[in-house]
Design a protein around this motif. Structure first.
Motif, short mmCIF file in Angstrom:
data_model
loop_
_atom_site.label_atom_id
_atom_site.label_comp_id
_atom_site.label_asym_id
_atom_site.label_seq_id
_atom_site.Cartn_x
_atom_site.Cartn_y
_atom_site.Cartn_z
N ASN A 65 12.24 36.90 9.02
CA ASN A 65 12.41 35.50 9.17
C ASN A 65 11.42 34.67 8.43
O ASN A 65 11.56 33.40 8.58
N PHE A 66 10.49 35.28 7.98
CA PHE A 66 9.26 34.45 7.32
C PHE A 66 9.02 34.88 5.77
O PHE A 66 8.60 36.07 5.55
N LYS A 67 9.02 34.11 4.99
CA LYS A 67 9.00 34.16 3.36
C LYS A 67 7.51 33.91 2.93
O LYS A 67 7.24 33.29 2.15
N VAL A 68 6.85 34.34 3.91
CA VAL A 68 5.18 34.12 3.41
C VAL A 68 4.60 35.34 3.51
O VAL A 68 4.81 36.07 3.99
N SER A 69 3.09 35.52 3.15
CA SER A 69 2.45 36.65 3.02
C SER A 69 2.03 36.93 4.50
O SER A 69 2.07 36.16 5.31
N ASP A 70 1.58 38.12 4.71
CA ASP A 70 0.99 38.50 6.01
C ASP A 70 -0.22 37.73 6.36
O ASP A 70 -0.39 37.19 7.47
N TYR A 71 -1.07 37.50 5.30
CA TYR A 71 -2.35 36.53 5.40
C TYR A 71 -1.77 35.05 6.03
O TYR A 71 -2.30 34.44 7.09
N MET A 72 -0.77 34.50 5.28
CA MET A 72 -0.30 33.14 5.93
C MET A 72 0.33 33.37 7.37
O MET A 72 0.13 32.27 8.19
N ASN A 74 -0.64 35.22 9.62
CA ASN A 74 -1.84 35.32 10.45
C ASN A 74 -2.59 33.94 10.65
O ASN A 74 -2.85 33.55 11.95
N TYR A 75 -2.68 33.19 9.63
CA TYR A 75 -3.34 31.90 9.60
C TYR A 75 -2.55 31.10 10.42
O TYR A 75 -2.93 30.16 11.33
N TYR A 76 -1.10 30.92 10.26
CA TYR A 76 -0.27 30.15 11.10
C TYR A 76 -0.27 30.35 12.37
O TYR A 76 -0.10 29.47 13.25
N THR A 77 -0.37 31.70 12.80
CA THR A 77 -0.45 31.89 14.34
C THR A 77 -1.57 31.33 14.69
O THR A 77 -1.47 30.94 15.94
N ALA A 78 -2.67 31.53 14.06
CA ALA A 78 -4.00 30.87 14.58
C ALA A 78 -3.72 29.44 14.96
O ALA A 78 -4.27 29.01 15.73
N ILE A 79 -3.21 28.68 13.75
CA ILE A 79 -3.05 27.43 13.71
C ILE A 79 -2.23 26.83 14.83
O ILE A 79 -2.51 25.89 15.67
N ILE A 80 -1.14 27.46 15.18
CA ILE A 80 -0.08 27.07 16.33
C ILE A 80 -0.58 27.22 17.62
O ILE A 80 -0.60 26.57 18.55
N ILE A 81 -1.62 28.45 17.78
CA ILE A 81 -2.25 28.61 19.00
C ILE A 81 -3.53 27.42 19.40
O ILE A 81 -3.43 26.97 20.31
N TYR A 174 8.40 26.96 9.67
CA TYR A 174 7.14 27.00 9.45
C TYR A 174 7.12 26.09 8.00
O TYR A 174 7.66 26.14 7.43
N PRO A 175 5.76 25.72 7.97
CA PRO A 175 5.29 24.72 6.68
C PRO A 175 4.97 25.78 5.61
O PRO A 175 5.41 27.17 5.43
N SER A 176 4.88 25.09 4.34
CA SER A 176 4.57 25.86 3.13
C SER A 176 3.18 26.52 3.34
O SER A 176 2.39 26.21 4.12
#
Length: 238
Positions: A65-72, A74-81, A174-176
């Motif tokens: 469901n996510f067309k972003v890299s693993d790093y992205m 991880n970053y997005y998870t930290a952002i939304i928390i 999720y964003p770009s």
């Protein structure tokens, strides 16, 4: 569709969630406990949690469901928390690279994201330990909780339900990658401030400049100039 399950006690919600995924078909499957006995952090670290005072929470989502890299991711998870806690407390909340959450200079959340294959499907297993009501951290000087940092007492079940609903909603759209990087760096702890770092057991002043899309942190060091580091190669002292 999302589901949220509860265990009275367990060793690790990241480990236990696999059992639920064997039988459930939800796009977002969450598991939480208020008594996690063997929590795990990044790179084999442990995450100690006082029973009935904190929240151990894991969310499983399919990687397809996510067309972003693993790093992205991880970053997005930290952002939304971070965003959830900032809205909840109405206070500035920061991300300590790569994915600890800081409130008033204390770590209140640790995040561990893993990838697992279960019944022919690949999942991101997003685990997070939230210090909510704990008020004593013994000798862990850089740890705190929502209670110690805000004076507010949150009811654990209500907190978890709001968290689960917020995260699942944000993960639907999720964003770009560019937007993720901009938001991550905007909320990066100690960015553009003189800080003390430990590198190979030696201390040196430096200034965090930014995190990049490869998961590395760029720091302008007093003696060595601009350098990039991966996790565990450098330690921020705060």
């Amino acid at each position: 569709m999302s589901q949220l399950f509860y265990l009275k006690a367990c060793s690790s919600t990241n480990d236990e969630i696999s059992k639920f995924l064997l039988y459930e078909k939800s796009d977002f499957l969450g598991l939480h406990t208020f008594n996690q006995t063997k929590g795990r952090g990044q790179y084999g670290n442990t995450w100690a949690s006082a029973a009935e005072k904190n929240v151990a929470y894991t969310l499983a989502v399919k990687t397809q469901n996510f067309k972003v890299s693993d790093y992205m991711f991880n970053y997005y998870t930290a952002i939304i928390i971070r965003d959830f806690l900032a809205k909840l407390t109405d206070l500035p909340v920061y991300i300590k690279w790569p994915n600890d959450i800081i409130l008033k200079n204390k770590k209140i959340v640790g995040i561990l994201i893993e990838k697992k294959k279960i019944i022919q499907s690949n999942y991101f297993i997003m685990g997070a330990g939230f210090n909510v009501l704990q008020d004593n951290f013994d000798e862990i000087s850089n740890a705190g909780s929502l209670l110690t940092q805000t004076g507010q007492r949150f009811e654990l079940e209500d907190f978890t339900l709001k968290l689960h609903n917020y995260l699942t909603e944000k993960l639907k759209n999720y964003p770009s990658e560019q937007e993720i990087m901009e938001e991550f760096n905007r909320n990066l702890f100690r960015r553009d401030q003189v800080s003390v770092f430990e590198i190979k057991k030696e201390r040196q002043n430096g200034i965090i400049r930014y995190a990049d899309e490869k998961g590395e942190l760029w720091i302008d060091l007093e003696n060595d100039g601009l350098q990039r580091f991966y996790h565990k190669e450098i330690k921020l002292l705060y």
